[in-house]
Write a protein that holds these residues in place. Structure first.
Motif, PDB file in Angstrom:
ATOM      1  N   ASN A 108     -26.860  57.610  53.749  1.00 18.06           N
ATOM      2  CA  ASN A 108     -25.849  56.419  54.725  1.00 18.06           C
ATOM      3  C   ASN A 108     -25.205  55.779  53.800  1.00 18.06           C
ATOM      4  N   ASN A 109     -25.844  55.120  53.185  1.00 17.91           N
ATOM      5  CA  ASN A 109     -25.215  53.650  52.329  1.00 17.91           C
ATOM      6  C   ASN A 109     -25.220  53.519  51.223  1.00 17.91           C
ATOM      7  N   ILE A 110     -25.648  54.016  50.152  1.00 19.88           N
ATOM      8  CA  ILE A 110     -26.079  54.089  48.748  1.00 19.88           C
ATOM      9  C   ILE A 110     -26.196  52.761  48.440  1.00 19.88           C
ATOM     10  N   TRP A 111     -24.654  51.879  48.575  1.00 16.07           N
ATOM     11  CA  TRP A 111     -24.971  50.587  48.001  1.00 16.07           C
ATOM     12  C   TRP A 111     -26.138  49.423  48.588  1.00 16.07           C
ATOM     13  N   THR A 112     -26.142  49.838  49.486  1.00 12.35           N
ATOM     14  CA  THR A 112     -27.125  49.134  50.407  1.00 12.35           C
ATOM     15  C   THR A 112     -28.440  49.913  50.887  1.00 12.35           C
ATOM     16  N   PRO A 113     -28.791  50.040  50.193  1.00 11.69           N
ATOM     17  CA  PRO A 113     -29.945  51.465  50.490  1.00 11.69           C
ATOM     18  C   PRO A 113     -30.990  50.745  51.626  1.00 11.69           C
ATOM     19  N   ALA A 114     -31.406  50.896  52.456  1.00 11.14           N
ATOM     20  CA  ALA A 114     -32.829  50.870  53.785  1.00 11.14           C
ATOM     21  C   ALA A 114     -34.043  50.980  52.421  1.00 11.14           C
ATOM     22  N   VAL A 115     -34.249  51.372  51.471  1.00 12.46           N
ATOM     23  CA  VAL A 115     -35.219  51.114  50.979  1.00 12.46           C
ATOM     24  C   VAL A 115     -34.790  51.306  49.714  1.00 12.46           C
ATOM     25  N   ASP A 116     -35.171  49.445  48.689  1.00 10.53           N
ATOM     26  CA  ASP A 116     -34.901  49.630  47.021  1.00 10.53           C
ATOM     27  C   ASP A 116     -36.257  49.490  46.404  1.00 10.53           C
ATOM     28  N   PHE A 117     -37.000  49.729  45.969  1.00 15.38           N
ATOM     29  CA  PHE A 117     -37.640  50.381  45.319  1.00 15.38           C
ATOM     30  C   PHE A 117     -38.423  49.068  44.563  1.00 15.38           C
ATOM     31  N   SER A 118     -37.328  48.785  43.641  1.00 11.26           N
ATOM     32  CA  SER A 118     -37.817  48.094  42.749  1.00 11.26           C
ATOM     33  C   SER A 118     -38.233  46.239  43.255  1.00 11.26           C
ATOM     34  N   LYS A 119     -37.575  46.309  44.983  1.00 11.50           N
ATOM     35  CA  LYS A 119     -38.116  45.108  45.342  1.00 11.50           C
ATOM     36  C   LYS A 119     -40.063  45.222  45.236  1.00 11.50           C
ATOM     37  N   TYR A 120     -40.559  46.569  45.358  1.00  8.49           N
ATOM     38  CA  TYR A 120     -41.907  45.842  45.215  1.00  8.49           C
ATOM     39  C   TYR A 120     -42.583  45.945  44.216  1.00  8.49           C
ATOM     40  N   ILE A 121     -41.712  46.393  43.148  1.00  9.78           N
ATOM     41  CA  ILE A 121     -42.380  45.177  41.393  1.00  9.78           C
ATOM     42  C   ILE A 121     -41.460  43.761  41.605  1.00  9.78           C
ATOM     43  N   GLU A 122     -41.151  43.736  41.851  1.00  8.63           N
ATOM     44  CA  GLU A 122     -40.129  41.802  41.472  1.00  8.63           C
ATOM     45  C   GLU A 122     -40.874  41.219  41.654  1.00  8.63           C
ATOM     46  N   ASP A 123     -41.887  40.932  43.164  1.00 15.51           N
ATOM     47  CA  ASP A 123     -42.551  40.111  43.114  1.00 15.51           C
ATOM     48  C   ASP A 123     -43.849  40.056  41.986  1.00 15.51           C
ATOM     49  N   ASN A 124     -44.389  40.668  41.465  1.00 12.28           N
ATOM     50  CA  ASN A 124     -45.080  40.750  40.901  1.00 12.28           C
ATOM     51  C   ASN A 124     -46.694  40.328  40.806  1.00 12.28           C
ATOM     52  N   GLU A 125     -47.352  40.782  41.857  1.00 12.59           N
ATOM     53  CA  GLU A 125     -48.530  40.604  42.394  1.00 12.59           C
ATOM     54  C   GLU A 125     -49.492  40.998  41.015  1.00 12.59           C
ATOM     55  N   SER A 126     -51.186  40.537  41.972  1.00  9.81           N
ATOM     56  CA  SER A 126     -51.606  41.011  40.446  1.00  9.81           C
ATOM     57  C   SER A 126     -52.256  42.522  41.325  1.00  9.81           C
ATOM     58  N   ILE A 127     -53.225  43.447  40.564  1.00  8.44           N
ATOM     59  CA  ILE A 127     -52.911  44.812  40.372  1.00  8.44           C
ATOM     60  C   ILE A 127     -54.159  44.926  40.415  1.00  8.44           C
ATOM     61  N   GLU A 128     -55.525  43.626  40.482  1.00 11.12           N
ATOM     62  CA  GLU A 128     -56.804  43.638  39.671  1.00 11.12           C
ATOM     63  C   GLU A 128     -57.899  43.582  41.193  1.00 11.12           C
ATOM     64  N   ASP A 129     -59.072  44.287  41.238  1.00 13.93           N
ATOM     65  CA  ASP A 129     -59.395  44.249  42.270  1.00 13.93           C
ATOM     66  C   ASP A 129     -59.405  44.340  43.961  1.00 13.93           C
ATOM     67  N   GLU A 130     -57.668  45.507  43.674  1.00 12.36           N
ATOM     68  CA  GLU A 130     -56.507  45.177  44.435  1.00 12.36           C
ATOM     69  C   GLU A 130     -56.555  47.053  44.814  1.00 12.36           C
ATOM     70  N   ASP A 131     -56.287  47.513  46.077  1.00 12.02           N
ATOM     71  CA  ASP A 131     -56.549  48.531  46.504  1.00 12.02           C
ATOM     72  C   ASP A 131     -54.666  48.877  46.221  1.00 12.02           C
ATOM     73  N   LEU A 132     -55.385  49.725  44.994  1.00 12.25           N
ATOM     74  CA  LEU A 132     -53.350  50.956  44.528  1.00 12.25           C
ATOM     75  C   LEU A 132     -53.033  51.401  45.128  1.00 12.25           C
ATOM     76  N   VAL A 133     -51.297  51.377  45.134  1.00 14.69           N
ATOM     77  CA  VAL A 133     -50.563  53.087  44.969  1.00 14.69           C
ATOM     78  C   VAL A 133     -49.912  53.863  43.509  1.00 14.69           C
ATOM     79  N   ALA A 134     -50.214  54.650  42.964  1.00 11.06           N
ATOM     80  CA  ALA A 134     -49.622  54.842  41.649  1.00 11.06           C
ATOM     81  C   ALA A 134     -48.287  55.365  42.489  1.00 11.06           C
ATOM     82  N   TRP A 135     -46.899  55.047  41.465  1.00 13.29           N
ATOM     83  CA  TRP A 135     -45.816  55.680  42.632  1.00 13.29           C
ATOM     84  C   TRP A 135     -45.371  55.937  41.112  1.00 13.29           C
ATOM     85  N   VAL A 136     -45.605  58.043  41.157  1.00 15.03           N
ATOM     86  CA  VAL A 136     -45.112  58.944  39.704  1.00 15.03           C
ATOM     87  C   VAL A 136     -43.923  59.758  40.063  1.00 15.03           C
TER      88      VAL A 136
END
Length: 226
Positions: A108-136
């Motif tokens: 409905n508004n692709i210019w301001t999307p409800a979910v922007d996946f790139s934001k999941y990565i921008e915070d650049n958190e550690s993935i060591e010894d964590e529960d992980l999600v693989a997005w393929v």
């Protein structure tokens, strides 16, 4: 895989480039975000600190056997609605608020999307010894052609990813499965080996009429195409 120069034991004066398996740990979300236009490691494992009986880390291998095509340039404003397609594989720390890579409402508004996946990565958190999600991201391109008539062939048209145990078990777990059943020629109708042959004896089984198929009679007339 990397090549290394190794001296040949049987010819010390000569050397050869030999492939060598090199292990590299990806520790942050940005390191584990493999973009569509970059080389993907041949072996990609999500590993545990626990080991099997042979001393190897118990892990699962992500084996991607198809990739999507070229991605929309990131300079385009509507690209934010499909930013998940920037990556072949992205591994992030599990968060309850990060449930999906996109949203139905983004259309409905692709210019301001409800979910922007790139934001999941921008915070650049550690993935060591964590529960992980693989997005393929997988996919293929199908261009319609004459052989699609009357049915599109599915052989060769597919995409996906395999999640395979790699040193997760101590041995092949299928050796503990139940014994297989061997059918001899002519025993297909034997109730002793093939329970499906005895459906007519079951009290609750439906009594179906014999099935017949008459092709495309009355549906398509190929003579009209001449």
């Amino acid at each position: 895989m990397e090549y290394t120069n190794v001296s040949l034991p049987w010819m010390p004066d000569h050397a050869a480039m030999i492939p060598k398996l090199v292990e590299k740990q990806l520790k942050t979300e940005k390191e584990a975000a493999l973009r569509y236009d970059t080389k993907t490691p041949r072996y990609l494992h999500i590993a545990s600190n626990k080991t099997n009986r042979w001393g190897h880390q118990r892990s699962y291998r992500l084996q991607v056997y198809s990739f999507a095509g070229d991605h929309l340039p990131e300079s385009e404003a509507e690209e934010k609605a499909m930013s998940w397609a920037r990556y072949k594989v992205a591994v992030t720390k599990h968060k309850d608020v990060e449930q999906t890579s996109s949203s139905l409402y983004s259309q409905n508004n692709i210019w301001t999307p409800a979910v922007d996946f790139s934001k999941y990565i921008e915070d650049n958190e550690s993935i060591e010894d964590e529960d992980l999600v693989a997005w393929v991201t997988t996919g293929f391109l199908h261009i319609p052609h004459a052989e699609d008539i009357p049915n599109t062939v599915t052989v060769g048209n597919g995409g996906g990813v395999l999640l395979r145990p790699h040193n997760y078990f101590d041995e092949d777990p299928s050796i503990h499965s139940a014994d297989s059943v061997y059918f001899e020629p002519g025993s297909e109708d034997s109730c002793e080996h093939n329970r499906m042959a005895c459906l007519t004896r079951d009290t609750c089984s439906p009594n179906l009429e014999p099935f017949s198929y008459h092709g495309f009679d009355g549906v398509m007339n190929f003579n009209d195409w001449n």
